[in-house]
Structures are given as structure tokens and as C-alpha cells.
Design a protein around this motif. Structure first.
Motif, mmCIF file in Angstrom:
data_model
loop_
_atom_site.group_PDB
_atom_site.id
_atom_site.type_symbol
_atom_site.label_atom_id
_atom_site.label_comp_id
_atom_site.label_asym_id
_atom_site.label_seq_id
_atom_site.Cartn_x
_atom_site.Cartn_y
_atom_site.Cartn_z
ATOM 1 N N VAL A 382 0.313 -8.878 8.993
ATOM 2 C CA VAL A 382 -0.163 -7.839 8.082
ATOM 3 C C VAL A 382 0.930 -7.446 7.090
ATOM 4 C CG1 VAL A 382 -1.199 -5.546 7.898
ATOM 5 C CG2 VAL A 382 -1.715 -6.976 9.890
ATOM 6 N N PHE A 383 2.145 -7.174 7.588
ATOM 7 C CA PHE A 383 3.255 -6.748 6.736
ATOM 8 C C PHE A 383 4.488 -7.619 6.991
ATOM 9 C CE2 PHE A 383 1.543 -2.169 7.195
ATOM 10 C CZ PHE A 383 0.832 -2.245 6.003
ATOM 11 N N SER A 384 5.232 -7.901 5.942
ATOM 12 C CA SER A 384 6.540 -8.546 6.075
ATOM 13 C C SER A 384 7.617 -7.566 5.631
ATOM 14 C CB SER A 384 6.611 -9.811 5.196
ATOM 15 O OG SER A 384 5.694 -10.788 5.645
ATOM 16 N N ASN A 385 8.701 -7.482 6.411
ATOM 17 C CA ASN A 385 9.841 -6.610 6.071
ATOM 18 C C ASN A 385 9.372 -5.207 5.674
ATOM 19 O OD1 ASN A 385 11.840 -8.672 6.471
ATOM 20 N ND2 ASN A 385 11.236 -9.546 4.504
ATOM 21 N N HIS A 386 8.593 -4.622 6.534
ATOM 22 C CA HIS A 386 7.963 -3.324 6.249
ATOM 23 C C HIS A 386 8.956 -2.181 6.424
ATOM 24 C CE1 HIS A 386 4.623 -0.613 5.701
ATOM 25 N NE2 HIS A 386 4.863 -0.004 6.847
ATOM 26 N N VAL A 387 9.015 -1.308 5.428
ATOM 27 C CA VAL A 387 9.891 -0.137 5.445
ATOM 28 C C VAL A 387 9.035 1.099 5.728
ATOM 29 C CG1 VAL A 387 11.512 1.270 4.112
ATOM 30 C CG2 VAL A 387 11.441 -1.220 3.783
ATOM 31 N N ASP A 388 9.524 1.999 6.585
ATOM 32 C CA ASP A 388 8.732 3.178 6.925
ATOM 33 C C ASP A 388 8.634 4.146 5.750
ATOM 34 O OD1 ASP A 388 10.642 5.691 7.427
ATOM 35 O OD2 ASP A 388 11.680 3.925 8.209
ATOM 36 N N ALA A 389 7.655 5.019 5.832
ATOM 37 C CA ALA A 389 7.308 5.905 4.712
ATOM 38 C C ALA A 389 8.294 7.036 4.505
ATOM 39 C CB ALA A 389 5.913 6.484 4.935
ATOM 40 N N TYR A 390 9.210 7.261 5.457
ATOM 41 C CA TYR A 390 10.101 8.419 5.391
ATOM 42 C C TYR A 390 11.516 8.071 4.982
ATOM 43 C CZ TYR A 390 6.079 10.005 7.999
ATOM 44 O OH TYR A 390 4.782 10.273 8.370
#
Length: 396
Positions: A382-390
């Protein structure tokens, strides 16, 4: 002659003193690294902490009782899923046990009772599971590292997946505690369809008859739920017993479809899609070694909690090695943690500016295991190298 004797005596004394100093240094270097592990080992969620501990201990056993070349004194205590108990244990570990670092908390309400205080007091804490949003943003701390995820992440991946699958109206359920709120916030961040209802239930609840009745009446075309441990077992069983399994598809995070949970639920869980940062069929050398080693040691399939314990231990080992076992070098130890110089079973893994992972997320499906029981298989990324929203709120 007398001068020679005095010189020899002085040289001898110096040699003795040097030997004593070297022995003292060696003794100091030989001191084990003390790790305080507070985790949930009792209640219906006790297997979550047990899996995490087993993964952590597997990493130690693979290095003959050491991490990073140093002996490890692992002090494990059960928090009983009680924030106040965890707070008391943490105080005792710091003041009486004099631990070098802490880890292990599973639930976010427990983490929020412990982590902010211990990191302010100078203790380094490495999370093996709980990743509350409050600690990822403005309240980030140089002493706090999360080796698992930020709470919203796995749910964000499912929000994106459900959106991509074209579902128009989704019913949401989660326990009423920090991780439950983060879960639904994460899902809604990426799912753009209608929300039939957003329901928060009591943490530890076992009977979901009223919620299932309300859900049926709302007529959603999908359900997203976050119930870890015993809560998930009860909810999925009751959902299937109500005749909804084939009528309204269930979607959830890996916490609601871990290896123990799906074995306990059985056929009722088959076909359920869930998102995770790891799956037992991951095709990389580190993961294959871990799965085989875990089964050989414990005679069981590892869960994502086992993975996070294992990765956290190896991360800690990489930092211990970098400081040569000298835990007084806190700045160097933190810098070594930040480098994340270890082979994660998840593949891609690095820390962002807020000391939370930047990693990939996948969708899995619950299937029957050819060897008996049930397990998860990868369906796609679904996501690659995903960074959190905070991360952008953290000033580190």
C-alpha cells in the motif's frame, strides 16, 4: 644499589597500579547492560506482551546471551494493562534496579503513563509497540525511539486500501483509548468515502451484541475495526455468528488478525484483509531466518509483536556495539540508535526526524495454513517509505 632497588620498587608499584586499573576497566566493561522491560503478560491481551518478549529474547539467544557484544540483564515485569502499575514499576526500575534503558510497553494508555516522565528524567526508551500520536509530534523527545510504528500508520494503510477498492460507506469501531482514537483518525485520513458511524467501546470489552445490532441497522458496505488480542477474538466470532461475515466484509489492522488471533477465531477470519508492516511470508533473508528461528525455539508462528521485539533487540544491539558497551555514552548511544544500523526483518527501515520509523506497509489476507491452523499471506503493498502524519510537528 639502593637507588636501583627504589627504582625497581617504584616500577613494580606502577605496574601493579596499572594492572589494577586495567582490571578495574575490564570489570567495568564486563558489566551487563540492564534493560527494563515493562509489558502486558496477563489479562486477555497477555499473549501480545509474551510474543514481544519472545522475539526480544530470541535475538539475545542468537548472540549467545549478548547484544552488541555485551551481556544483557533483561528485567521483565507485567503491567497487567494498568497504567498506574506500570508507572510504579518504571520508578522502581530506575531507582532500585538502575536500568540503562527501558522498553516493552504494548498499550498506548500505559505508554502515556510511563514514557513522557521517564524520558524527561533522562532514561532512553525504545518502544516495541505503542506509538501514540502525542509522542510523535510536538512532544517528541530525543530519548524516545519507536521501533514499531506510529499508531496511525497501519490504519492509514487500510484507509487507503479500502478507498482504492471503491467502498462507499464504512462503519468504524475501536476501543476508547489513545490507540483506538489514533486508529480511526489514521483510517479517515486516507479513506474519503462516507462514515456510517464511528463507535468507541470500552477497552477490554468482550460482548459486542449491541454494537453489531447497530452496525447491521446502519447498512454499511464495509466495516473497519481495531480490536487487538481477546477483544478481536470475541468481536470476529460474534460478527460471524450474527451472519454478517459474508454480507458485510471486515477490514482491520494486523493487530486484529495476528497469528494467535486468527488461529483462535478459525474459519470466521478467513478472507479478512488486514494491513501490516510485516507478514510471515516476507521474501527477505532476515525475515526467513527470524521465522525459522522463532519456530525452532518456541514451536509457534511469530506475530507482528514478536517481530517488533526482535527488531528492537537488534536495534539496541547495534547501538550497544557502537559505544562498546559503555552505556554512560548516552549521546553516542542515541546517535547509534538513530542510524538504525541493523537488518530489519521488515526490509526498508529508517528513523525519521521524530525517531519513528519510515517503512513500507502491506495488505495481507487471512488464509488456511497448509500445516494446520491459519495465517496471513501478502496481497500487495500500500505504502512505500511511509512517513507518519505528526513528524512535521516535531522540532528535533
Amino acid at each position: 644499589m639502593l637507588a636501583k632497588s627504589k627504582k625497581a620498587a617504584l616500577l613494580g608499584a606502577a605496574a601493579l597500579l596499572m594492572g589494577t586499573c586495567v582490571a578495574g576497566i575490564s570489570a567495568q566493561a564486563a558489566e551487563p547492560v540492564k534493560i527494563g522491560m515493562i509489558t502486558t503478560l496477563s489479562t486477555g491481551a497477555g499473549y501480545l506482551g509474551d510474543d514481544m518478549r519472545k522475539g526480544f529474547e530470541l535475538a539475545i539467544s542468537e548472540h549467545d546471551g549478548k547484544l552488541g557484544g555485551s551481556d544483557i540483564d533483561l528485567i521483565v515485569e507485567d503491567d497487567g494493562l494498568k497504567p498506574e502499575s506500570a508507572r510504579q514499576i518504571a520508578t522502581r526500575m530506575m531507582e532500585s534496579e538502575h536500568v540503562d534503558l527501558m522498553t516493552g510497553i504494548i498499550f498506548s494508555n500505559v505508554a502515556m503513563a510511563v514514557v513522557p516522565k521517564v524520558v524527561r528524567d533522562g532514561m532512553i526508551y525504545i518502544s516495541t509497540n505503542a506509538g501514540p500520536s502525542a509522542l510523535a509530534g510536538a512532544k517528541c523527545n530525543a530519548n524516545y525511539f519507536n521501533a514499531a510504528y506510529q499508531n496511525d500508520n497501519i490504519h492509514e494503510a487500510m484507509g487507503q486500501y479500502v478507498q482504492d477498492q471503491g467502498f462507499k460507506k464504512v462503519y468504524l469501531l475501536a476501543p476508547n483509548y489513545p490507540a483506538g482514537k489514533d486508529a480511526l483518525a489514521g483510517f479517515k485520513r486516507y479513506y474519503k468515502g462516507d462514515i456510517a458511524d464511528e463507535v468507541y467501546t470500552k477497552l477490554g470489552q468482550t460482548d459486542y451484541a449491541a454494537e453489531i445490532a447497530s452496525l447491521r441497522a446502519a447498512k454499511p458496505d464495509a466495516v473497519f475495526f481495531f480490536y487487538p488480542g481477546g477483544m478481536g477474538i470475541n468481536f470476529i466470532k460474534q460478527y460471524a455468528q450474527a451472519g454478517l461475515k459474508d454480507e458485510i466484509p471486515l477490514f482491520g489492522p494486523a493487530f486484529s488478525a495476528d497469528e494467535h488471533l486468527v488461529d483462535a477465531v478459525g474459519e470466521a477470519a478467513v478472507g479478512m484483509k488486514n494491513t501490516s508492516h510485516w507478514s510471515p511470508d516476507m521474501d527477505n533473508a532476515a525475515s526467513k531466518k527470524f521465522v525459522a528461528g522463532y519456530f525452532a525455539k518456541y514451536g509457534a508462528k511469530p506475530s507482528l509483536y514478536s517481530v517488533q521485539g526482535y527488531d528492537a533487540a537488534n536495534l539496541i544491539g547495534s547501538a550497544i556495539s557502537a559505544v562498546g558497551g559503555d552505556m554512560s555514552k548516552k549521546d553516542d548511544f542515541r546517535a547509534a540508535l538513530k542510524k538504525a544500523d541493523f537488518s530489519s526483518v521488515r526490509g526498508n527501515f529508517k528513523f525519521g526526524n521524530n525517531n519513528h520509523p519510515i517503512q513500507d506497509f502491506y495488505v495481507r489476507e487471512v488464509v488456511a495454513d497448509p500445516d494446520g491452523g491459519f495465517t496471513n499471506k501478502l496481497v500487495g503493498k500500500v505504502f512505500s517509505n511511509h512517513v507518519d502524519a505528526y513528524a512535521s510537528e516535531c522540532k528535533m
